[in-house]
Design an enzyme around this catalytic site. Structure first.
Site, PDB file in Angstrom:
ATOM      1  N   TYR A  14       0.798  -1.223   0.000  1.00  0.00           N
ATOM      2  CA  TYR A  14       0.000   0.000   0.000  1.00  0.00           C
ATOM      3  C   TYR A  14       0.833   1.276   0.000  1.00  0.00           C
ATOM      4  O   TYR A  14       0.281   2.370  -0.037  1.00  0.00           O
ATOM      5  CB  TYR A  14      -0.945   0.001   1.208  1.00  0.00           C
ATOM      6  CG  TYR A  14      -1.914  -1.149   1.179  1.00  0.00           C
ATOM      7  CD1 TYR A  14      -2.994  -1.144   0.309  1.00  0.00           C
ATOM      8  CD2 TYR A  14      -1.738  -2.255   2.005  1.00  0.00           C
ATOM      9  CE1 TYR A  14      -3.873  -2.211   0.268  1.00  0.00           C
ATOM     10  CE2 TYR A  14      -2.611  -3.320   1.973  1.00  0.00           C
ATOM     11  CZ  TYR A  14      -3.678  -3.298   1.100  1.00  0.00           C
ATOM     12  OH  TYR A  14      -4.546  -4.350   1.054  1.00  0.00           O
ATOM     13  N   HIS A  19      -4.515   6.341  -0.664  1.00  0.00           N
ATOM     14  CA  HIS A  19      -5.082   6.119   0.673  1.00  0.00           C
ATOM     15  C   HIS A  19      -4.054   6.340   1.782  1.00  0.00           C
ATOM     16  O   HIS A  19      -4.422   6.488   2.937  1.00  0.00           O
ATOM     17  CB  HIS A  19      -5.605   4.686   0.749  1.00  0.00           C
ATOM     18  CG  HIS A  19      -6.984   4.540   1.277  1.00  0.00           C
ATOM     19  ND1 HIS A  19      -7.878   5.566   1.445  1.00  0.00           N
ATOM     20  CD2 HIS A  19      -7.648   3.418   1.685  1.00  0.00           C
ATOM     21  CE1 HIS A  19      -9.011   5.097   1.915  1.00  0.00           C
ATOM     22  NE2 HIS A  19      -8.905   3.804   2.080  1.00  0.00           N
ATOM     23  N   TYR A  64      -5.229  -1.317   9.535  1.00  0.00           N
ATOM     24  CA  TYR A  64      -5.785  -1.043   8.214  1.00  0.00           C
ATOM     25  C   TYR A  64      -6.821   0.073   8.319  1.00  0.00           C
ATOM     26  O   TYR A  64      -7.442   0.287   9.363  1.00  0.00           O
ATOM     27  CB  TYR A  64      -6.359  -2.288   7.535  1.00  0.00           C
ATOM     28  CG  TYR A  64      -5.259  -3.250   7.128  1.00  0.00           C
ATOM     29  CD1 TYR A  64      -4.621  -3.111   5.907  1.00  0.00           C
ATOM     30  CD2 TYR A  64      -4.847  -4.254   7.996  1.00  0.00           C
ATOM     31  CE1 TYR A  64      -3.586  -3.964   5.546  1.00  0.00           C
ATOM     32  CE2 TYR A  64      -3.815  -5.108   7.641  1.00  0.00           C
ATOM     33  CZ  TYR A  64      -3.190  -4.955   6.419  1.00  0.00           C
ATOM     34  OH  TYR A  64      -2.163  -5.784   6.076  1.00  0.00           O
ATOM     35  N   ASN A  66      -9.880   0.835   7.351  1.00  0.00           N
ATOM     36  CA  ASN A  66     -11.286   0.716   7.752  1.00  0.00           C
ATOM     37  C   ASN A  66     -11.476   0.280   9.200  1.00  0.00           C
ATOM     38  O   ASN A  66     -12.618   0.240   9.676  1.00  0.00           O
ATOM     39  CB  ASN A  66     -12.022  -0.240   6.813  1.00  0.00           C
ATOM     40  CG  ASN A  66     -12.078   0.285   5.401  1.00  0.00           C
ATOM     41  OD1 ASN A  66     -11.718   1.420   5.116  1.00  0.00           O
ATOM     42  ND2 ASN A  66     -12.531  -0.556   4.487  1.00  0.00           N
ATOM     43  N   ASP A  91      -6.895  10.905   3.510  1.00  0.00           N
ATOM     44  CA  ASP A  91      -7.134  11.250   2.113  1.00  0.00           C
ATOM     45  C   ASP A  91      -8.610  11.606   1.918  1.00  0.00           C
ATOM     46  O   ASP A  91      -9.462  11.246   2.731  1.00  0.00           O
ATOM     47  CB  ASP A  91      -6.777  10.065   1.212  1.00  0.00           C
ATOM     48  CG  ASP A  91      -7.683   8.860   1.454  1.00  0.00           C
ATOM     49  OD1 ASP A  91      -8.533   8.584   0.588  1.00  0.00           O
ATOM     50  OD2 ASP A  91      -7.542   8.205   2.507  1.00  0.00           O
ATOM     51  N   ASN A 112     -13.866   5.935   5.082  1.00  0.00           N
ATOM     52  CA  ASN A 112     -14.135   4.803   5.973  1.00  0.00           C
ATOM     53  C   ASN A 112     -13.265   4.760   7.221  1.00  0.00           C
ATOM     54  O   ASN A 112     -13.711   4.324   8.279  1.00  0.00           O
ATOM     55  CB  ASN A 112     -14.041   3.482   5.209  1.00  0.00           C
ATOM     56  CG  ASN A 112     -15.215   3.300   4.273  1.00  0.00           C
ATOM     57  OD1 ASN A 112     -16.306   3.805   4.520  1.00  0.00           O
ATOM     58  ND2 ASN A 112     -15.000   2.602   3.176  1.00  0.00           N
TER      59      ASN A 112
END
Length: 185
Positions: A14, A19, A64, A66, A91, A112
């Site tokens: 990632y 994100h 993570y 979420n 973001d 989220n």
């Protein structure tokens, strides 16, 4: 104590995605203000630093995006931090690439990670700094877009925005949300 939370997803997969601009802003803050090696705490990587005269804790949740609320709620509870002393950096694909927007509180706006933090701390009143990574191109899925990397044409503007975001956090930490909003929105 100021708690400064950068949102993103852990792992090389990632890195440099849209994100993860919250993580990138914290990385810059760490380079500028911290002498302490990050350690594991609150299901996060954390590093104490002084931003000007303000004692601060940089927090990179490792749960993570979420599921960021669990990590943030642990830190808030441990430090008994009033939410006005907690800044969430994330973001926002609804903002044009490179645009910064501070808010004193409010809804998640569909982000989220922010939504999970609001649920976990039981309030919408934590200040946030949104870094524009949008807009989502027509016929693209928003999740695929934010998990994608910046194009070569976008990369310089994205890095400049992350740099401005890190600069702005020093103002927020020392002078408060109103001054940060006035100067950076």
């Amino acid at each position: 104590m100021k708690l400064i939370v950068g949102l993103g997803n852990p792992g090389k997969k990632y890195g440099k995605t849209r994100h993860n601009v919250g993580f990138e802003a914290l990385d810059l803050l760490f380079e500028r203000w911290s002498g302490e090696v990050p350690r594991a705490k609150f299901d996060s990587r954390v590093a104490e630093c002084r931003i000007g005269s303000e004692k601060s804790l940089l927090i990179w949740p490792q749960t993570y995006m979420n599921r960021s609320g669990f990590a943030v709620q642990q830190a808030v509870a441990f430090y008994k931090a009033p939410l006005e002393n907690v800044l969430i950096i994330c973001d926002d694909f609804n903002l044009p690439l490179g645009r910064l927007r501070y808010r004193a509180g409010g809804s998640s706006g569909g982000q989220n990670g922010l939504k999970d933090i609001i649920r976990a701390v039981g309030s919408e009143e934590a200040p946030r700094l949104r870094i524009g990574v949008g807009p989502v191109p027509e016929r693209w899925d928003a999740a695929d877009f934010v998990l994608g990397r910046f194009t070569a044409e976008e990369a310089d503007e994205a890095q400049a925005a992350v740099g401005r975001a890190a600069d702005s956090v020093a103002l927020w930490a020392q002078s408060g949300i109103a001054d940060a909003m006035n100067q950076y929105n």
